[in-house]
Structure formats: C-alpha cells, structure tokens
Scaffold this motif. Structure first.
Motif, short mmCIF file in Angstrom:
data_model
loop_
_atom_site.label_atom_id
_atom_site.label_comp_id
_atom_site.label_asym_id
_atom_site.label_seq_id
_atom_site.Cartn_x
_atom_site.Cartn_y
_atom_site.Cartn_z
N GLY A 154 -4.57 8.53 3.75
CA GLY A 154 -4.04 7.20 3.44
C GLY A 154 -2.63 7.01 3.98
O GLY A 154 -2.28 5.94 4.48
N PHE A 202 1.01 4.69 -2.46
CA PHE A 202 1.08 6.06 -1.96
C PHE A 202 2.23 6.82 -2.61
O PHE A 202 2.07 7.97 -3.07
CB PHE A 202 1.26 6.03 -0.44
CG PHE A 202 1.61 7.35 0.17
CD1 PHE A 202 0.62 8.27 0.50
CD2 PHE A 202 2.93 7.70 0.39
CE1 PHE A 202 0.95 9.50 1.06
CE2 PHE A 202 3.27 8.92 0.96
CZ PHE A 202 2.28 9.82 1.29
N ALA A 231 0.83 -1.21 0.00
CA ALA A 231 0.00 0.00 0.00
C ALA A 231 0.87 1.25 0.00
O ALA A 231 0.52 2.26 -0.63
CB ALA A 231 -0.92 -0.02 1.23
N VAL A 275 -2.71 6.33 7.75
CA VAL A 275 -3.18 4.97 8.04
C VAL A 275 -2.08 3.95 7.77
O VAL A 275 -1.81 3.06 8.59
CB VAL A 275 -4.45 4.66 7.23
CG1 VAL A 275 -4.83 3.18 7.38
CG2 VAL A 275 -5.60 5.54 7.67
N VAL A 276 -1.43 4.08 6.61
CA VAL A 276 -0.38 3.11 6.25
C VAL A 276 0.82 3.25 7.19
O VAL A 276 1.38 2.25 7.66
CB VAL A 276 0.06 3.31 4.78
CG1 VAL A 276 1.26 2.44 4.46
CG2 VAL A 276 -1.09 2.97 3.85
N GLY A 318 -6.68 13.05 0.54
CA GLY A 318 -6.67 11.60 0.40
C GLY A 318 -5.30 11.01 0.64
O GLY A 318 -5.16 9.98 1.31
#
Length: 650
Positions: free
Chosen positions: A295, A256, A252, A298-299, A291
């Motif tokens: 993101g 990004f 992920a 979170v990652v 966004g």
C-alpha cells in the motif's frame, strides 16, 4: 546490540547553520520561476511599422500553452483595448500559434501587445512588445513592473514548492526506513513525529499551492488567494487536477501512517521470539508488513505521479517514458534522503538504534543511488540534449551543481558505510560491556514488592526515585555513547549528509522551475535564424522620416520590400512631402548589410518611375537574418541624408 545517541549539540547547530546559509543564498538568487514556453515569433513583429492595420495579431510559442480569454491583449496608444478578446487557435502540426482579432478602423499610432499564459509544464509566462500603424507615436500604456510568477506571491509559491518536495521525501523515506530497516522504530516517538510532520507539511504545502495557483499564474495579487472563481478555474487545469489528486492520495497516506504507528507498532513491541504464541502470530505480522509495504508503494508512487503529471516530464520529448522514469527518480530520492533523515533522528533523539538497522539502511541507500543515477542520466539527456548546453544554459549549470552535490553525498555515504562496518565488527568485549550496562540499568529498577512498598509509604517519593534512576541510566548511556569513536564518527557523517541533502533539495526545486536546456537552445537557434521574433509572412513595409537640411528637405520615405524573404525581392520607394504628396528628388540609393555574417553593404540603385516613386526588381538577399537597410535621399546638389532601419528577412 544497539547504538545510542546524544541530544543535538553544537556540531549539529553549526552544520545546520551552514546548510541554511547555502540554502538562503541559493533561493535568494533564484528569482521568479523561469518560463518553459518561449515566444518565438509574432505577426506583426516587435517594433514593426506597417502601412495599414492588420486584421489580427498572432503569437508563436516554443511549446504548447494554456490560453484564456485575456491571454493576449492589444492596447492602443491611450491604453484602451484594440482587440475583440476572441483568441484564435492557429496551431498546425508542431507549430504552436495563437491569435486575436483586432477591431476595425484602428487609427495610426503605436500599439502594445501584452500576453500572459501558462506553459505545458505548469509555469507562467508573460511578455509584451509594440508595433506601429502608419508611424510610431507616444503611448500611455504602463505594464506591471513585476513579471508574472514573481513578487510576494511568487516567493510564497516557491517556498511552498520546496516544502512539498522536502515533506514528500521525509514522509516516504521515513516510512520506508521503518518498514525496511528498523521495525522497532515504529514505536519510537521522535521517528513518529518526523513522519507525521512530513505528512502535515506536505498536506499544508499542497493546499497552499492550490490556493496560490490563481494569483501566481494570473493576477499576482495575494488578496486573490481566496477567490473562489479563480480556484474553480485552477481546478479545471492540469496542475489543479494534479494538486487535488495529491490531496486525495494524502488521505490514503494518513491511513498508512495510522496503521504503521498504531497496529504495526504494537505488534512489533509485543514480539517475543521465545514465546510460542508469538511465533504463531508471526505470520500475521508478516502479512501486515507486506500489506503496508504494498500500500505504501502504491500511495507513494501516486503522490510522485502528481509531479510527473504536471511538470517537466509531462511535456517535450518522450513523455510516455519520461513520466514513469520521473516517478522512479522521485521515489529513489525519497527513500535515500528521507531514510537518511530518519536515521539522523534515530541517532540523535531515539534511546537506541540497532546496528543491524544501520546496515540495512546502508544497503537500501546504495540501491536507491543506483536507481537515481540510471533515471538521472535519462532525464539529463532528455532535458539537456547537447554537451554545450551543460555550460551555456542556466538549466545545465544547475544540473552540474546538482550532480556535484550528489557526488559529495555519495562520497560521504561511503565514509558512513565504513563506520557502519566498524560498528558491525565491534569486539565481543564491547558487546559484553554494553549488555552488562543494560543489565545494570535493569537491576536498578525496583522490584514489584519494592515499588509497592514505596507506593504505600510515599507515592511522591516513589515517583522522584524513578525519575532519579532514569536520569542515572540516561547519563550512563550518554557516557558510554560519547566514549565510542565509531558511533561518534557515524553520527558526524550522517549529519553532514543531511546538511548537504538540504541544499540538494533546494537546487532540485530551482531546477524544476528553470527552462530546460534543450528548449532554451532550440528557442535560441530559432531566434538566431529570424531575429528576436519570427518574421511575419508579409512584405516589409516601413516609413522613415528624413531631413536633409535644405529647401524641401523634410519628408518621409516609405520602403516596401516584397516578399521580404531570401532570394529576389521587388523594392519600391516612395518619397513623400509632409502633406503626403510625392516629392521629386534627384537621387535615391539603398544598401543592405547583414553585420553578423559580414555581408554587405549590398548597393541597390532604384529607377525613377514617377514623381516620388522609385523601384528596383530582383533585389537579391542571400541569407535570412536581421539586415540593416540604409536609404540615402538627396534633395539638391549639396543636401542629402542617410537613414537606416533594421529589417528581418526570413
């Protein structure tokens, strides 16, 4: 307004050499990872001599450990297995105890107990001790010279751990610096290389940790890196699950990074505030930024959680609070030091960096330090516990070094903030000169018609002229940059911060591989109360050979002390000839001394029961500890000897 910077020079080389030397010295003295679970007791205890073979061997640990089929091995004097290989779980409440059953009919002699396991915070622990049945004997058991977690495998594992921490800091901090402080940096090649390099290094080091895990915790052999059976066993452990989860999260993170340096960089480059169409696209850019930020958080939190799940935070006091705090601590370190690394690259390798970006990073770094301090105070309390542990344990001493390095970084950061303010307060004349310089550079660029004419005449000549103009423009920027004392001061202070940060990360890596001070002190207190190992829950039974030098002066004294605890004990003494029959002697005396408490000697005069048998009831031992038992045997009017043995009283 922009701040430009030169190539890496002698000053950078000197500082990096100093940092590398400090890092090398630290890692050279680090040694193999310290085990965080300690053996606090065994039954039989280390060095014990028992009259008959016990049914099993039990080990007690300071915290939970992961056991496998061969975690406890009992070897006879010839080096053959003397146990059944079946590990028994004897844990009860807060007591962590495991045992292994022994084979029936074991002969007399010295037996070796070798154990190897993994503590709850992922670090390997091993050791060995001996006990004897009947009487001590020679043993041919040879134990490995290199402890588990040491040697070449341990060194490679330690390097991979350090690289994973450093790469995480660069990846997360570099991305945060671009999004929060310098959006234009998304299109700057050196910054892109830095962040992508962080991702590649973290991925590679995580794979290395996963492959090295089996030989690191079990075999110690580098050739077992590609043992598929060992890898399968690792994946079933908590650490294996954390490392495999980290690899999935890095997938992920790759997405990004691709969006950050792809779509986001293009939108930033295409931005034109004077263009109405661009203003309509501004909302789309804000949505993309939001966004990416959401993101990314979170990652990044997920990757930080893979450390919290498998190391110190996951065991011990308040793990439910400690793991989220540990994640915040790691994120704060990454944003601070990773952003610092990105700023350093921007100052030295990027064509220019806006002063506003430096000011924004200064504010972000200050907030990170506040979070770092708050979470660090909680972690220090949790892992240290007492003021004395700061100086009396290796963990506390390393923690003091880390606190000192953070204080140095904060002080250098304060100097950097002063340079940032001076940059922000630059006079209008300086800004006008810089703008004029940029306009002059643009004026030197050929117009469209001129370029077309040059191409028509000689394309090679046009390319050569373009390179010459670029070199002249670079030289002009370098001259203006080097003449600016504020910018030079900022570069020097940021460079010094980065050098100290390298050493700080090394200290942090060693700290995570060191037994927490609270655990070390608790283990030490337990050992002080019961000797080097816990006292078994059985009577003390020892055999001591003697020789008074006279006729019938050789034999063995068997001493039994029941229950072998503080308070009243029943003492039985058997004086035996070499053939095992009772030896009638005129006198036997016993004395007990607890040297560390200056108690004794406490004399005991046993009564003769029958030939070779003496006893005493109500033998009072007031305190637990390691007592010295002295037995005096007199075989004639002039022949006597005194023998002694240390016994542990619980």
């Amino acid at each position: 307004m922009t701040t430009t910077a030169p190539r890496l020079g002698p000053a950078l080389a000197r500082l990096l050499l100093v940092a590398a030397a400090l890092l090398g010295a630290l890692l050279a003295t680090a040694g193999p990872a310290s085990a965080h679970a300690a053996l606090t007791g065994s039954d039989p205890q280390d060095g014990a001599v028992v009259a008959t073979a016990p049914k099993e061997v039990d080990l007690t640990f300071s915290e939970q450990v992961a056991m496998s089929g061969d975690s406890i091995r009992v070897l006879d004097p010839a080096g053959k297995r003397a146990d059944t290989g079946e590990i028994r779980d004897r844990c009860s409440g807060s007591t962590v105890r495991y045992g292994v059953e022994l084979l029936p009919g074991l002969p007399d002699g010295t037996y070796t107990v070798a154990w190897q396991t993994v503590s709850a915070d992922s670090h390997p622990v091993s050791g060995a001790f001996t006990f004897s049945i009947g009487a001590p004997s020679k043993t041919s058991v040879a134990l490995p010279d290199t402890p588990v977690g040491g040697g070449v495998v341990g060194a490679l594992y330690g390097i991979a751990r350090y690289l994973s921490y450093a790469a995480f800091v660069v990846l997360v901090g570099g991305g945060a610096f671009v999004l929060a402080c310098w959006p234009r940096g998304a299109a700057v090649r050196p910054v892109q290389k830095l962040v992508v390099g962080g991702w590649l290094t973290l991925t590679g080091s995580t794979l290395a940790l996963l492959l090295l895990r089996h030989p690191y915790t079990r075999t110690g052999k580098l050739a077992d890196v590609f043992d598929l059976g060992g890898l399968r066993a690792v994946l079933e452990t908590k650490t294996g699950a954390a490392l495999s989860s980290r690899l999935l999260l890095l997938g992920a993170a790759a997405l990004f990074v691709a969006v950050l340096f792809g779509a986001y960089a293009r939108k930033v480059e295409e931005r034109d505030p004077g263009n109405e169409d661009d203003e309509r696209d501004e909302e789309g850019r804000r949505d993309l930024t939001f966004g990416l930020a959401l993101g990314g958080v979170v990652v990044a939190a997920g990757i930080a959680g893979t450390w919290a799940l498998a190391e110190h935070a996951s065991t011990g006091l308040q793990p439910g609070v400690a793991m989220p705090v540990d994640i915040l601590h790691l994120l704060a370190v990454a944003v601070w030091l990773g952003g610092l690394t990105a700023l350093l690259v921007a100052l030295y390798r990027a064509p220019s960096v806006e002063r506003s970006a430096v000011e924004r990073y200064s504010k972000v770094a200050f907030g990170s330090v506040v979070v770092l301090a708050a979470t660090g105070i909680y972690q220090s309390w949790r892992q240290v516990g007492t003021w004395s542990a700061l100086t009396d344990t290796r963990y506390g001493q390393l923690l003091l070094v880390k606190i000192g390095l953070v204080a140095v970084l904060v002080a250098i950061g304060w100097v950097s903030r002063r340079w940032v303010r001076r940059l922000a307060e630059a006079p209008a004349s300086e800004r006008a000169e810089e703008a004029a310089s940029e306009r002059a550079e643009e004026a030197e660029e050929p117009s469209g018609a001129e370029a077309a004419s040059i191409v028509e005449v000689n394309e090679e000549r046009a390319a050569q002229l373009a390179r010459q103009r670029a070199a002249v423009a670079t030289a002009r920027r370098k001259k203006a940059r080097d003449a600016d004392p504020e910018r030079a001061g900022l570069r020097r202070s940021v460079l010094t911060e980065a050098a100290v940060a390298v050493v700080l990360l090394a200290v942090t890596t060693v700290l995570t591989a060191t037994e927490p001070a609270r655990t070390a002190e608790e283990t030490g207190r337990g050992r002080a109360a019961a000797g080097s190992t816990a006292v078994p829950n059985r009577p003390i039974d020892v055999r001591l050979p003697f020789d008074t030098g006279g006729v019938d002066g050789k034999g063995t004294v068997q001493v039994t002390l029941d229950p072998g605890r503080t308070g009243a004990n029943a003492l039985h003494i058997y004086v035996l000839r070499p053939n095992g029959r009772g030896l009638d002697v005129p006198e036997v005396k016993v004395a007990f001394t607890l040297k560390e408490k200056n108690i004794g000697p406490l004399p005991v005069l046993p009564d003769r029961v029958q030939t070779g048998h003496w006893s005493a009831a109500g033998v009072q031992l007031p305190m637990p500890g390691e007592w010295t038992m002295q037995v005096t045997v007199r075989t004639s009017d002039i022949d006597q000897t005194t023998i002694e043995k240390n016994v542990k009283i619980g």
